[in-house]
Design a protein around this motif. Structure first.
Motif, mmCIF file in Angstrom:
data_model
loop_
_atom_site.group_PDB
_atom_site.id
_atom_site.type_symbol
_atom_site.label_atom_id
_atom_site.label_comp_id
_atom_site.label_asym_id
_atom_site.label_seq_id
_atom_site.Cartn_x
_atom_site.Cartn_y
_atom_site.Cartn_z
ATOM 1 N N ALA A 1 26.520 41.571 72.358
ATOM 2 C CA ALA A 1 27.126 41.244 71.104
ATOM 3 C C ALA A 1 28.785 40.567 70.804
ATOM 4 N N GLN B 1 19.592 38.750 69.168
ATOM 5 C CA GLN B 1 20.137 39.986 69.623
ATOM 6 C C GLN B 1 19.596 41.033 69.334
ATOM 7 N N LEU B 2 19.188 41.234 68.033
ATOM 8 C CA LEU B 2 18.507 42.412 67.477
ATOM 9 C C LEU B 2 17.189 42.586 68.005
ATOM 10 N N ASN B 3 16.409 41.453 68.048
ATOM 11 C CA ASN B 3 14.874 41.686 68.714
ATOM 12 C C ASN B 3 15.117 42.219 70.109
ATOM 13 N N THR C 1 15.862 45.975 70.221
ATOM 14 C CA THR C 1 14.956 46.779 69.861
ATOM 15 C C THR C 1 13.885 46.601 71.206
ATOM 16 N N PHE C 2 13.368 45.533 71.553
ATOM 17 C CA PHE C 2 12.488 45.134 72.655
ATOM 18 C C PHE C 2 12.955 46.052 73.870
ATOM 19 N N LEU D 1 17.090 52.249 68.338
ATOM 20 C CA LEU D 1 18.076 52.387 67.490
ATOM 21 C C LEU D 1 19.542 52.162 67.950
ATOM 22 N N SER E 1 20.447 48.672 69.001
ATOM 23 C CA SER E 1 20.472 47.747 67.734
ATOM 24 C C SER E 1 21.821 48.195 66.941
ATOM 25 N N VAL F 1 24.613 46.217 68.749
ATOM 26 C CA VAL F 1 24.788 44.897 68.538
ATOM 27 C C VAL F 1 25.757 44.657 67.225
ATOM 28 N N VAL F 2 25.626 45.717 66.390
ATOM 29 C CA VAL F 2 26.113 45.590 64.979
ATOM 30 C C VAL F 2 27.561 46.040 65.082
#
Lengths: 191, 188
Positions: free
Chosen positions: B14, B59-61, B64-65, B77, B80, B83-84
């Motif tokens: 990110a 990025q979020l997909n 999670t994957f 989690l 993710s 990323v944030v």
């Protein structure tokens, strides 16, 4: 008490809107930002159109996912720290949920020969999509007729594809070069 | 420990992905495939396919994957969250600077030079997906050329550039053709 109710109702609405927008938007950050504008500027009137334009520029300039960045800016503007949290949660939950389910299926079905055929065909489609993106964006860079930018493009490709330089170094190097050149041209213009 | 690694890897992704989903892709590949070996190149190509087909930022997909596959839901989690986090810090900072100085010329100068680099990075990641499609990850010789993959790639490129078809429709079509060819001719 009434004002408190109103505030939590607004937070809920912010969260709900981002949840729906994030769950229904295909095609990346720019699409999400235009949907956010429709919802928050045109429908709710929570911020002005020019604010939303500034936020879009900022969201694009910051590292990270454009949708998350835009959610942070709008959430903060509408409801402070709580608003920011509500908007970010709304943005993150749909992909988290959807991909969690898909990954479970993926592990179970990736070995199935028919699924493998489907996926390998779709990979050819992805390769074409990437090729299309590179051609369009590359043409955009070339049309600026800047020798330095063209050189950066070639050098970055060779560094990563041939020399195996880490992607993060290439990004940092290009950013530093851009900052230095901007400062030099600014000084010349000022002198 | 693995959770911390996931957080760190996606924090870095990110932090260095500026300018939208496609810019993040080469970073995801370098972290997830090359640095940590959490996925093979073929699984990464599947991830791109899935990310393109589902809503939400890539990025979020990807977080999670990769997180789910490496460490289950807690992994998803943590990735993710990774990323944030840079966004939370940097966006607030940049918004503050922007309100204060109302000038983005330095940032725009930086962005002007990131763009050609980002195009090159996407080209490099795209090339590795293309090689996977054309040669199935084997040595690059005419004998190893996958005719079906090459045909589908050219067809897809034509539909995207000349017919301006939507990427999702093109990908679905390629998937359906590949499946049909596999069932009819028993390839693969």
């Amino acid at each position: 008490m009434e004002k408190r109710m109103h505030r939590s109702a607004q937070l809920l609405r912010l969260f709900g809107s981002m949840l729906v927008i994030s769950a229904c938007t295909f095609g990346g950050g720019f699409v999400i930002v235009s949907l956010m504008k429709k919802k928050f500027v045109d429908e709710y009137g929570w911020l002005s159109e020019s604010e939303m334009l500034d936020y879009t520029a900022l969201a694009q300039s910051c590292p990270g996912a454009i949708a998350v960045n835009a959610a942070i800016l709008v959430g903060w503007r509408v409801g402070g720290a709580a608003g920011m949290l509500a908007a970010v949660l709304g943005t993150v939950l749909p992909p988290l949920g959807i991909l969690t389910v898909i990954t479970m299926f993926y592990s179970a079905f990736a070995g199935n020969p028919h699924v493998a055929m489907l996926l390998s065909g779709m990979q050819a489609g992805v390769a074409a999509v990437l090729c299309d993106v590179v051609l369009s964006m590359g043409r955009g860079v070339l049309s600026q007729r800047s020798a330095i930018k063209n050189a950066v493009m070639v050098a970055a490709f060779l560094a990563v594809a041939v020399a195996g330089v880490s992607v993060a170094w290439v990004i940092a190097g290009a950013a530093l070069l851009g900052a230095l050149l901007q400062m030099i041209t600014r000084k010349e213009a000022g002198a | 420990m693995i959770l911390l690694e996931l957080f760190g890897a996606f924090f870095e992704i990110a932090l260095f992905s500026i300018g939208g989903g496609y810019a993040a892709m080469p970073l995801i590949r370098s972290q997830v495939v090359q640095a940590h070996g959490w996925m093979t190149m073929s699984e990464f190509a599947d991830l791109l396919t899935i990310a393109e087909m589902t809503p939400g930022p890539i990025q979020l997909n990807a977080a999670t994957f990769a997180g789910m596959r490496v460490a289950g839901f807690p992994g998803a989690l943590c990735a993710s969250l990774g990323v944030v986090t840079p966004s939370l810090v940097l966006v607030s900072l940049l918004a503050y600077l922007y309100r204060r100085y109302k000038s983005l010329s330095l940032i725009q100068g930086v962005l002007g030079f990131l763009r050609p680099a980002v195009v090159a990075l996407i080209a490099s990641a795209g090339l590795s997906v293309l090689l996977l499609v054309l040669f199935d990850g084997q040595r690059i010789t005419m004998a190893n050329l996958d005719g079906l993959g090459a045909g589908l790639f050219l067809l897809a490129l034509f539909l995207l550039r000349r017919r301006k078809m939507s990427p999702i429709a093109v990908m679905l079509l390629c998937g359906a053709l590949s499946l049909a060819a596999g069932v009819l001719f028993g390839a693969g």
